[in-house]
Design an enzyme around this catalytic site. Structure first.
Site, PDB file in Angstrom:
ATOM      1  N   GLY A 110       0.891  -1.268  -0.338  1.00  0.00           N
ATOM      2  CA  GLY A 110      -0.005   0.886  -0.127  1.00  0.00           C
ATOM      3  C   GLY A 110       1.057   1.323  -0.067  1.00  0.00           C
ATOM      4  N   GLY A 112       2.412   3.966   1.393  1.00  0.00           N
ATOM      5  CA  GLY A 112       3.100   4.338   3.017  1.00  0.00           C
ATOM      6  C   GLY A 112       3.728   5.711   2.905  1.00  0.00           C
ATOM      7  N   LYS A 133       3.484  11.840  -3.401  1.00  0.00           N
ATOM      8  CA  LYS A 133       4.568  10.894  -3.219  1.00  0.00           C
ATOM      9  C   LYS A 133       5.949  11.432  -2.590  1.00  0.00           C
ATOM     10  CE  LYS A 133       7.811   7.277  -5.123  1.00  0.00           C
ATOM     11  NZ  LYS A 133       7.899   6.236  -6.367  1.00  0.00           N
ATOM     12  N   ASP A 145       9.680   6.399   6.810  1.00  0.00           N
ATOM     13  CA  ASP A 145       8.715   7.589   7.571  1.00  0.00           C
ATOM     14  C   ASP A 145       8.142   8.813   6.874  1.00  0.00           C
ATOM     15  OD1 ASP A 145      10.514   8.383   5.620  1.00  0.00           O
ATOM     16  OD2 ASP A 145      12.237   9.147   6.652  1.00  0.00           O
ATOM     17  N   GLY A 146       7.623   7.368   5.513  1.00  0.00           N
ATOM     18  CA  GLY A 146       6.148   8.259   5.503  1.00  0.00           C
ATOM     19  C   GLY A 146       7.564   9.673   3.766  1.00  0.00           C
ATOM     20  N   ARG A 196       2.037  12.938  -9.293  1.00  0.00           N
ATOM     21  CA  ARG A 196       2.567  12.474  -9.751  1.00  0.00           C
ATOM     22  C   ARG A 196       0.967  12.086 -11.107  1.00  0.00           C
ATOM     23  NH1 ARG A 196       5.036   7.380  -8.916  1.00  0.00           N
ATOM     24  NH2 ARG A 196       3.188   5.699  -7.766  1.00  0.00           N
ATOM     25  N   ASP A 277       3.394  -4.819  -7.190  1.00  0.00           N
ATOM     26  CA  ASP A 277       2.592  -3.539  -6.743  1.00  0.00           C
ATOM     27  C   ASP A 277       3.381  -2.671  -7.905  1.00  0.00           C
ATOM     28  OD1 ASP A 277       5.617  -4.610  -5.343  1.00  0.00           O
ATOM     29  OD2 ASP A 277       5.225  -2.495  -4.974  1.00  0.00           O
ATOM     30  N   ASN A 278       4.985  -2.515  -8.513  1.00  0.00           N
ATOM     31  CA  ASN A 278       5.245  -1.871  -9.710  1.00  0.00           C
ATOM     32  C   ASN A 278       5.185  -1.957 -10.888  1.00  0.00           C
ATOM     33  OD1 ASN A 278       6.625  -0.523  -7.270  1.00  0.00           O
ATOM     34  ND2 ASN A 278       8.296  -1.095  -7.445  1.00  0.00           N
ATOM     35  N   ASP A 287       6.693   3.841 -11.099  1.00  0.00           N
ATOM     36  CA  ASP A 287       7.975   4.195  -9.497  1.00  0.00           C
ATOM     37  C   ASP A 287       9.294   3.900 -10.151  1.00  0.00           C
ATOM     38  OD1 ASP A 287       5.812   4.108  -8.169  1.00  0.00           O
ATOM     39  OD2 ASP A 287       6.006   2.200  -7.160  1.00  0.00           O
TER      40      ASP A 287
HETATM   41  P1  AMP Z   1       8.727   0.946  -3.535  1.00  0.00           P
HETATM   42  O1  AMP Z   1       9.825   0.305  -3.908  1.00  0.00           O
HETATM   43  O2  AMP Z   1       8.838   2.368  -4.040  1.00  0.00           O
HETATM   44  O3  AMP Z   1       8.009   0.478  -5.521  1.00  0.00           O
HETATM   45  O4  AMP Z   1       8.226   0.660  -2.258  1.00  0.00           O
HETATM   46  C1  AMP Z   1       7.417  -0.607  -1.952  1.00  0.00           C
HETATM   47  C2  AMP Z   1       6.789  -0.370  -0.659  1.00  0.00           C
HETATM   48  O5  AMP Z   1       7.496   0.573   0.214  1.00  0.00           O
HETATM   49  C3  AMP Z   1       5.203   0.551  -0.977  1.00  0.00           C
HETATM   50  O6  AMP Z   1       4.610   0.415  -0.146  1.00  0.00           O
HETATM   51  C4  AMP Z   1       6.039   1.916   0.001  1.00  0.00           C
HETATM   52  O7  AMP Z   1       4.700   2.440   0.251  1.00  0.00           O
HETATM   53  C5  AMP Z   1       6.728   1.930   0.624  1.00  0.00           C
HETATM   54  N1  AMP Z   1       7.158   2.756   0.704  1.00  0.00           N
HETATM   55  C6  AMP Z   1       8.504   3.150   0.290  1.00  0.00           C
HETATM   56  N2  AMP Z   1       9.843   3.830   0.893  1.00  0.00           N
HETATM   57  C7  AMP Z   1       8.794   4.207   2.291  1.00  0.00           C
HETATM   58  C8  AMP Z   1       8.818   5.036   3.113  1.00  0.00           C
HETATM   59  N3  AMP Z   1      10.049   5.778   3.125  1.00  0.00           N
HETATM   60  N4  AMP Z   1       7.980   5.351   4.279  1.00  0.00           N
HETATM   61  C9  AMP Z   1       6.755   5.037   3.977  1.00  0.00           C
HETATM   62  N5  AMP Z   1       6.836   3.948   3.266  1.00  0.00           N
HETATM   63  C10 AMP Z   1       7.613   3.690   2.287  1.00  0.00           C
HETATM   64 MG    MG Z   2       5.692   0.891  -5.779  1.00  0.00          MG
END
Ligand code: AMP
Ligand code: MG
Length: 508
Positions: A110, A112, A133, A145-146, A196, A277-278, A287
């Site tokens: 989801g 994050g 994002k 940390d979001g 985005r 998920d990507n 992504d």
């Molecule tokens: P990604 O590899 O960027 O596609 O992210 C994979 C998952 O990790 C997704 O659920 C993102 O929302 C979560 N995510 C990546 N970086 C962060 C972050 N800094 N804080 C919270 N969630 C993250």
């Molecule tokens: Mg992703």
């Protein structure tokens, strides 16, 4: 007059274009996804950005969305771009999805650190997601940390806009806004939010999440499939029979992804993190984390620091796409037939289309790259195979095809310079020239300028230190990738040897 009166161009224009209109001419930020799929939507708000500062704004894209760039540059506009100032009717949500990451299943990923602000109607009348994002932790954040740092968000901006200019389906970047928050990574970094735009953010992982809800009659999964049809493949909505309609959706995703991955391969794009998920249902690239373009052609090329086994190596991408589509089929099985064995049979047959469609798309694309679109695929297959064997580990993938265009016009020297086996190359070139390649056609198909790794790094380092000039200049060059321009030689050159082997890191 408020910001939201300014942000879209005149309501009259919008009426003509879309038939949609917000209250009193205000921007209509829809909540179609949130309404249709509450099970996948968590209403949420963006974290506060104490000192928003606009780093990049895509004025053309803003215009396509009916947004007024001048209004977006005001403090209210910046508030909109970081999610603090949204229209009353909007329902920002964090989207739930699952996903196979490097082959291992995570049932709950989801958004994050992201939010779907809602949907805008573009000038062609299509719904487009507006998504942030780096907008703060959500309940999907797990340990994260979001947040996002300026460098990776500008990286996504430059990479996706380069892909768009190359004619490859992709999510787009509307803006990057620094937040004034410090992000703690190995070193403290300035934080940013990327705004985005996407045809939608429906992913293979969205279907995996909906499937795992295990509801009676798979209610959410069914609604998700019909939502995907309405957003991306609306003509399929006319198919009355549910199973036939949902199979047609699956086939459409297979076709879209076969075409997309062929385009990646033809241009030398390595996504780097092709987790389920990507991977989108729309067929857009999404992504941009550790992605990069090939310099030297080599199928085993990996850039990502976390891809130690080379799962997502350049040459593996078609196989991985097919693997991901098998996961989509698994998620959709209950929609395809009542009886599981029958559903599996149907899914296997439909997935079987991927290889063939990929091969057709790739073959047509490579014939265009070689300036011989009319040559038969059978005739060109050995020619193409021999070329890639000759250049593997030697030639710069991008420069080679521009050099070959000179060859088509009578000067083989630039291409010959790219390989070690000169006699082998000359023999190959005679076979190719016998097919009468069209050099001008090749120049229209093969880019001169791609986001070269050393140039991207240089631009991001300068931007992180406060100088946006190299980033802006690079964006201008990449906006017209096929048009060779005097004075831009350094943008066409491979990295100097001193740049060394390139490693990318996930944008977290
Ligand atoms: P990604 O590899 O960027 O596609 O992210 C994979 C998952 O990790 C997704 O659920 C993102 O929302 C979560 N995510 C990546 N970086 C962060 C972050 N800094 N804080 C919270 N969630 C993250
Ligand atoms: Mg992703």
């Amino acid at each position: 007059m408020t910001f939201f009166d300014l942000v879209q161009t005149s309501p009259a224009d919008r009426d003509v274009r879309t038939g949609h209109e917000g209250p009193a001419g205000r921007p209509l930020l829809g909540h179609h996804f949130a309404d249709a799929l509450p099970e996948l939507s968590l209403p949420w708000t963006a974290a506060e950005a104490p000192a928003p500062q606009l780093l990049a704004l895509n004025e053309d894209l803003a215009g396509d969305l009916g947004l007024d760039p001048t209004a977006l540059r005001t403090s209210a506009g910046l508030g909109f771009l970081v999610g603090g100032n949204v229209p009353d009717e909007a329902t920002p949500v964090a989207q739930g999805y699952a996903g196979h990451q490097f082959g291992g299943y995570s049932p709950r990923l989801g958004d994050g650190r992201a939010l779907l602000l809602g949907e805008l109607t573009d000038c062609d009348g299509h719904l487009r997601d507006l998504h942030l994002k780096g907008s703060g932790r959500t309940p999907f954040a797990r340990g994260g940390d979001g947040l996002a740092a300026v460098g990776p968000m500008l990286r996504e901006y430059v990479m996706c806009e380069a892909m768009h200019a190359l004619g490859i389906p992709t999510t787009r970047a509307l803006a990057v806004t620094a937040t004034g928050v410090t992000v703690r990574r190995e070193v403290p970094l300035p934080g940013a939010v990327l705004a985005r735009v996407a045809a939608s953010h429906l992913r293979v992982g969205s279907f995996q999440y909906a499937r795992a809800l295990e509801e009676p009659d798979h209610a959410t999964l069914r609604r998700l499939a019909d939502h995907a049809i309405a957003r991306h493949y609306p003509t399929l909505a006319e198919i009355d029979d549910d199973a036939s309609r949902h199979l047609a959706l699956y086939r459409s995703v297979v076709t879209a992804q076969a075409g997309l991955i062929a385009r990646w391969m033809l241009v030398g794009f390595v996504h780097g993190v092709m987790n389920t998920d990507n991977m989108t249902i729309s067929g857009e690239t999404i992504d941009y984390g550790p992605c990069a373009f090939l310099d030297v052609y080599d199928p085993v090329t990996v850039f990502s620091s976390i891809d130690a086994d080379g799962r997502y190596a350049y040459g593996n991408q078609p196989t991985i796409a097919e693997w991901n589509l098998a996961r989509l089929a698994e998620a959709m099985l209950p929609l395809l037939a009542d009886e599981q064995d029958r559903a599996v049979e149907i899914a296997v047959e439909a997935l079987g289309g991927f290889r063939e469609q990929y091969a057709v798309a790739w073959s047509a694309g490579v014939r265009d790259k070689l300036g011989i679109p009319e040559a038969s695929p059978e005739e060109t297959e050995p020619l193409v195979e021999d070329l890639f064997t000759l250049i593997s580990g030697q030639a710069d993938h991008t420069q080679l095809f521009r050099a070959l265009a000179h060859g088509a016009r009578g000067d083989l020297a630039p291409a010959r310079d790219q390989v070690l086996d000169v006699a082998g190359f000359d023999a190959w070139a005679q076979r190719w020239l016998a097919l009468g390649p069209d050099g001008d056609l090749m120049d229209r198909d093969n880019p001169v300028y791609i986001p070269r790794n050393h140039l991207v790094e240089e631009a991001l380092a300068a931007a992180t230190a406060g100088d946006l000039t190299p980033f802006e200049r690079l964006g201008e060059v990449l906006a017209r990738p096929f048009e060779e321009r005097a004075g831009l030689e350094r943008y066409a050159e491979p990295a100097p040897d001193s740049f060394g082997r390139y490693t990318t890191f996930c944008g977290t």
